[in-house]
Design an enzyme around this catalytic site. Sequence first.
Site, PDB file in Angstrom:
ATOM      1  N   THR A   1       0.886  -1.169   0.000  1.00 28.57           N
ATOM      2  CA  THR A   1       0.000   0.000   0.000  1.00 28.57           C
ATOM      3  C   THR A   1       0.921   1.215   0.000  1.00 28.57           C
ATOM      4  OG1 THR A   1      -0.151  -0.038   2.410  1.00 28.57           O
ATOM      5  CG2 THR A   1      -1.876  -1.180   1.200  1.00 28.57           C
TER       6      THR A   1
ATOM      7  N   GLY B   1       1.448   4.129   1.607  1.00 29.04           N
ATOM      8  CA  GLY B   1       2.122   4.630   2.809  1.00 29.04           C
ATOM      9  C   GLY B   1       3.128   3.637   3.340  1.00 29.04           C
ATOM     10  N   CYS B   2       2.745   2.368   3.335  1.00 22.32           N
ATOM     11  CA  CYS B   2       3.616   1.330   3.886  1.00 22.32           C
ATOM     12  C   CYS B   2       4.848   1.144   3.014  1.00 22.32           C
ATOM     13  CB  CYS B   2       2.842   0.031   4.000  1.00 22.32           C
ATOM     14  SG  CYS B   2       1.312   0.278   4.910  1.00 22.32           S
ATOM     15  N   THR B   3       4.665   1.298   1.714  1.00 26.19           N
ATOM     16  CA  THR B   3       5.807   1.184   0.817  1.00 26.19           C
ATOM     17  C   THR B   3       6.766   2.339   1.074  1.00 26.19           C
ATOM     18  OG1 THR B   3       4.419   0.122  -0.822  1.00 26.19           O
ATOM     19  CG2 THR B   3       6.503   1.016  -1.588  1.00 26.19           C
TER      20      THR B   3
ATOM     21  N   ALA C   1       8.573   1.632   4.378  1.00 23.34           N
ATOM     22  CA  ALA C   1       9.578   0.575   4.288  1.00 23.34           C
ATOM     23  C   ALA C   1      10.807   1.075   3.537  1.00 23.34           C
ATOM     24  CB  ALA C   1       8.987  -0.651   3.593  1.00 23.34           C
TER      25      ALA C   1
END
Lengths: 214, 251
Positions: A106, A108-110, A113
Amino acid sequence: MACTSLPKHPLTLLRAPINKSSPPSPPAFPSLSNASHSQFFGIKLSASSLPNPSHSPKRSMLVFAKVSEGNVPPSFTLKDQDGKNVSLSKFKGKPVVLYFYPADETPGCTKQACAFRDSYEKFKKAGAEVVGTSGDDPSSHKAFAKKYRLPFTLLSDDGNKVRKQWGVPSDLFGTLPGRQTYVIDKNGVVRLVYNNQFQPEKHVDETLKLLQTL
Amino acid sequence: MKPTNVAIDDPTSLRSTWSHRAWVASGFASVLTPLAKSAVAAADSGSVFEPLLAAYAGYVLADLASGVFHWAVDNYGGPSTPVFGSQIEAFQGHHRWPWTITRREFANNLHPLARAVIFTVLPIEALLDVMEAGAAAHAFVGICAGCVMLSQQFHAWAHEKARRVPRAVAALQAAGVLVSRQMHGAHHRPPYNINYCIVSGAWNGVLDEYKVFEAMEMILFFRFAVRPRSWSEPRPEWREEEEEAEEAAAL
């Protein structure tokens, strides 16, 4: 995106913490006056000036109290992206940045990370380990880690049990798993709890800042 | 789904038909009627401030509505989606061949929105008549619906080369009253996830800064396990093509 001081986010009102019994912030810590406005744009639930944190780690007495700064969090064992069991206790002796994120692949998570990846050397220099965890399964983590060349461990919080146990709050009426990061020192005590759903890169800045003081 | 460039494969499909013109004419009628009612009521009451303020609110809301609709069709559904299928396909084709919109004739471009406006405004106006609503209410409806209907023309102007846009329009774009080429151009970059509003574009800053659409996408993802198109790069066959290259290829 440059964000200096933002007005209170209109969607803040829609936040629903999982944990209904505990108050939003323990009154004992003076640092909470530093906590800034909106849940989406960063609440720091602790500052670096703590009274005797390593001498008297406070264990949470209530079963449903969430993990906050000063606590020794409950241990867990989860599978990593290679399907191997990993326990939190494995990291004792060095600081750990444990970040809970909504889901692999997703936006934001990418971003988050990749931000941790790009600053990974700084974390290693501080002697810290970075561990990400979401409800996705190991194969999803493996693909995610491979696609973005993530050098750190991703854990599968099956059924979001650890997320619930640690009291990570959800956003937007409970529809969105919260984005919350814990910095745990080498003695296993939580020294920072940082929550920010929509500015994921800030988790890197805030945790690195705290690590410099450990 | 193999993309078809209508501008090259089927240029007649860009021309206005009498059906298109009828829809657009009816659309204008359905928008001008509440405006006329508002003008009459304002003249009667002698107060223009409220209806003018309401008209402005309608214009502001139309920009937001254009963004929400645009976001929805850009990200979800496909050609076989009921009601919206053809619009979704058209928007996808537009990403690939953005300049085609400047080749569409007026009624051809506006008729789908005109249709939506007619079917929305008529019941609302009927209700307002029953409630004996005043000038402000009619002004709001008329301007909001009018801006929504014309948004496709504003959109086309935002794609047009600067020298080909009427001077008055260029001035309005520069003033931020209508969406500008630069503002809308920012949307036409993969993964097409910002600057969705196409009336004035005034809402774009706020919506993008506060990640409103990203929040909605995350909610839909966690609720319904559906990923929006803007989370992935466009498939190769849907990548934007330059106008000159495409026309050269067609010769």
